[in-house]
Scaffold this motif. Structure first.
Motif, PDB file in Angstrom:
ATOM      1  N   ILE A  41       0.825  -1.212   0.000  1.00 32.95           N
ATOM      2  CA  ILE A  41       0.000   0.000   0.000  1.00 32.95           C
ATOM      3  C   ILE A  41       0.861   1.265   0.000  1.00 32.95           C
ATOM      4  O   ILE A  41       0.403   2.339  -0.397  1.00 32.95           O
ATOM      5  CB  ILE A  41      -0.948  -0.025   1.225  1.00 32.95           C
ATOM      6  N   LEU A  42       2.119   1.124   0.445  1.00 34.83           N
ATOM      7  CA  LEU A  42       3.018   2.274   0.470  1.00 34.83           C
ATOM      8  C   LEU A  42       3.417   2.724  -0.931  1.00 34.83           C
ATOM      9  O   LEU A  42       3.819   3.866  -1.131  1.00 34.83           O
ATOM     10  CB  LEU A  42       4.274   1.953   1.293  1.00 34.83           C
ATOM     11  N   PHE A  43       3.331   1.804  -1.874  1.00 36.31           N
ATOM     12  CA  PHE A  43       3.810   2.097  -3.231  1.00 36.31           C
ATOM     13  C   PHE A  43       2.702   2.001  -4.275  1.00 36.31           C
ATOM     14  O   PHE A  43       2.944   2.185  -5.463  1.00 36.31           O
ATOM     15  CB  PHE A  43       4.948   1.139  -3.594  1.00 36.31           C
ATOM     16  N   ALA A  44       1.469   1.656  -3.837  1.00 28.87           N
ATOM     17  CA  ALA A  44       0.358   1.537  -4.789  1.00 28.87           C
ATOM     18  C   ALA A  44      -0.003   2.916  -5.345  1.00 28.87           C
ATOM     19  O   ALA A  44       0.116   3.935  -4.667  1.00 28.87           O
ATOM     20  CB  ALA A  44      -0.854   0.905  -4.101  1.00 28.87           C
ATOM     21  N   THR A  45      -0.455   2.920  -6.580  1.00 32.03           N
ATOM     22  CA  THR A  45      -0.790   4.184  -7.245  1.00 32.03           C
ATOM     23  C   THR A  45      -2.283   4.328  -7.525  1.00 32.03           C
ATOM     24  O   THR A  45      -2.783   5.449  -7.635  1.00 32.03           O
ATOM     25  CB  THR A  45      -0.031   4.300  -8.567  1.00 32.03           C
ATOM     26  N   HIS A  94      -6.463   3.647  -6.711  1.00 32.50           N
ATOM     27  CA  HIS A  94      -7.382   3.478  -5.578  1.00 32.50           C
ATOM     28  C   HIS A  94      -7.797   2.020  -5.427  1.00 32.50           C
ATOM     29  O   HIS A  94      -7.939   1.514  -4.293  1.00 32.50           O
ATOM     30  CB  HIS A  94      -8.621   4.350  -5.782  1.00 32.50           C
ATOM     31  N   ASP A  95      -8.000   1.317  -6.533  1.00 31.70           N
ATOM     32  CA  ASP A  95      -8.397  -0.091  -6.463  1.00 31.70           C
ATOM     33  C   ASP A  95      -7.323  -0.947  -5.812  1.00 31.70           C
ATOM     34  O   ASP A  95      -7.626  -1.849  -5.013  1.00 31.70           O
ATOM     35  CB  ASP A  95      -8.698  -0.621  -7.874  1.00 31.70           C
ATOM     36  N   MET A 110      -7.872  -3.037  -2.356  1.00 31.63           N
ATOM     37  CA  MET A 110      -7.691  -4.482  -2.295  1.00 31.63           C
ATOM     38  C   MET A 110      -6.652  -4.863  -1.244  1.00 31.63           C
ATOM     39  O   MET A 110      -6.801  -5.853  -0.523  1.00 31.63           O
ATOM     40  CB  MET A 110      -7.271  -5.017  -3.662  1.00 31.63           C
ATOM     41  N   THR A 111      -5.574  -4.062  -1.145  1.00 27.14           N
ATOM     42  CA  THR A 111      -4.556  -4.342  -0.133  1.00 27.14           C
ATOM     43  C   THR A 111      -5.139  -4.205   1.263  1.00 27.14           C
ATOM     44  O   THR A 111      -4.872  -5.020   2.161  1.00 27.14           O
ATOM     45  CB  THR A 111      -3.360  -3.391  -0.290  1.00 27.14           C
ATOM     46  N   GLU A 112      -5.967  -3.171   1.455  1.00 26.46           N
ATOM     47  CA  GLU A 112      -6.614  -2.985   2.751  1.00 26.46           C
ATOM     48  C   GLU A 112      -7.558  -4.137   3.089  1.00 26.46           C
ATOM     49  O   GLU A 112      -7.572  -4.634   4.218  1.00 26.46           O
ATOM     50  CB  GLU A 112      -7.402  -1.676   2.753  1.00 26.46           C
TER      51      GLU A 112
END
Length: 369
Positions: A68-72, A74-75, A79-81
């Motif tokens: 989640i630190l590197f995701a760009t 919103h989806d 999903m990580t959350e």
């Protein structure tokens, strides 16, 4: 959730540091048999193992949230959350309850209800992950809040029962009581839940990592300082079994009646109460009787074993004080308390006030006048 700090190098360093700390702490608890921070205390192996597993789950929590630190998109973040939340409710949350239960050494409580309680949360998170939606979050927050309240009520009752068990079996309660640990852990978990359910504000991620650091450090201290009581607990179970087998015997009452004179001969006269950590099982062995008979005797007298031993220690303290003042010698209250069998000065103060109706200082001023 972490949009505003995705490029924050300081937070990434902090996040990685907490991950590294959790891994080291977990390996220490699971792999090291000795006690590095409090070598004079032997902690319960069961608590050490479960705490190690719980801290390992905190490390894994940081691993599966790291994308989640590197995701760009919103989806990807959502999903990580959702997946992380499901994994948390399968590991971190139930293991935190197990650690609380493992601190209570009077008996082994069943762990399967924990899985039953937390399964609906994990199932709800899995449904959210499949649907790519957080619409079930409000209902799950209500369920988790209700579950935490029910657990607190249950733990308050069990900790009170555990306290009575300690006073029925041990003269020295230092490194045995868990009230403070229970309160601190409950507050930490409640704060964790509060911030988990309201992830707003730039300080949220930093608060979460601070909570993790405090929790890991506190659990390390708790495991290292809590005495292992498993051996006396086994003896207690064996004695209760023997007591059940002999309860109907005619000599049961006569044996119980003879304990008073036996205690005077083998406990009070040789001053066994000066031993810091003598348990009711050890005393029963010393005087040649059964633990259940001894416990029954104290129950009939309307006192606990802890009160009996500490009462003798207070009498010894009073005797030492009079001897010291008569000889015009100087000795501190703390020194006399230690010589009377107390290992903790706070325990001495509480026992003295319970037995004498006033503090040691007040009593000494009264004696001098």
């Amino acid at each position: 959730m972490y949009d505003h700090i995705r490029e924050d190098i300081l937070f990434i360093i902090l996040y990685s540091g907490v991950l590294f700390m959790a891994m080291i702490a977990s390996c220490y608890l699971l792999l090291r048999r000795g006690n590095a921070f409090a070598p004079g205390v032997t902690p319960p192996a069961r608590l050490r193992q479960w705490t190690g597993v719980f801290i390992a789950s905190i490390a894994l929590n940081h691993v599966w949230y790291m994308p989640i630190l590197f995701a760009t998109s919103h989806d990807d973040i959502l999903m990580t959350e959702l997946i992380g939340g499901m994994l948390d409710n399968l590991t971190v949350f139930p293991l935190s309850i197990v650690v609380l239960l493992a601190m209570l050494q009077d008996r082994r409580r069943p762990l399967w209800p924990i899985a039953v309680m937390t399964a609906p949360i994990a199932l709800g998170m899995a449904v959210c992950a499949v649907r790519h939606s957080a619409t079930l979050y409000p209902a799950m927050y209500v369920y988790v809040a209700s579950l935490i309240v029910a657990l607190i009520i249950y733990m308050v009752r069990e900790v009170r029962h555990y306290g009575r068990w300690l006073r029925d079996n041990y003269a020295d309660l230092e490194h045995k009581e868990v009230w403070s640990s229970f309160v601190v852990l409950v507050i930490t978990l409640l704060v964790f839940f509060f911030y988990e359910s309201s992830d707003e504000g730039p300080t949220y991620p930093y608060i979460m990592q601070t909570i993790c650091v405090v929790l890991i450090g506190y659990l390390l201290w708790r495991v290292e300082t809590l005495s292992d009581l498993s051996i006396p607990a086994v003896q207690s179970h064996e004695d209760l079994t023997l007591h059940a087998q002999t309860e109907d015997n005619n000599h049961s009452q006569s044996v119980c009646n003879s304990i008073e004179s036996t205690l005077k001969q083998y406990c009070e006269e040789p001053q066994l109460y000066l031993q810091h950590d003598i348990s009711v099982a050890q005393l029963a062995k010393q005087i040649g009787t059964n633990r259940s008979y001894l416990s029954r005797y104290f129950a009939l007298q309307g006192i606990t074993y802890n009160a009996y031993i500490n009462g003798l220690r207070i009498q010894h303290f009073v005797k030492l004080y009079h001897e010291t003042t008569a000889a015009h010698q100087s000795a501190s209250t703390k020194q006399l308390a230690y010589q009377s069998g107390f290992r903790s000065y706070s325990t001495f103060n509480a026992a003295f006030k319970q037995n004498m109706g006033m503090t040691a200082g007040e009593w000494m001023r009264t004696s001098e006048s």
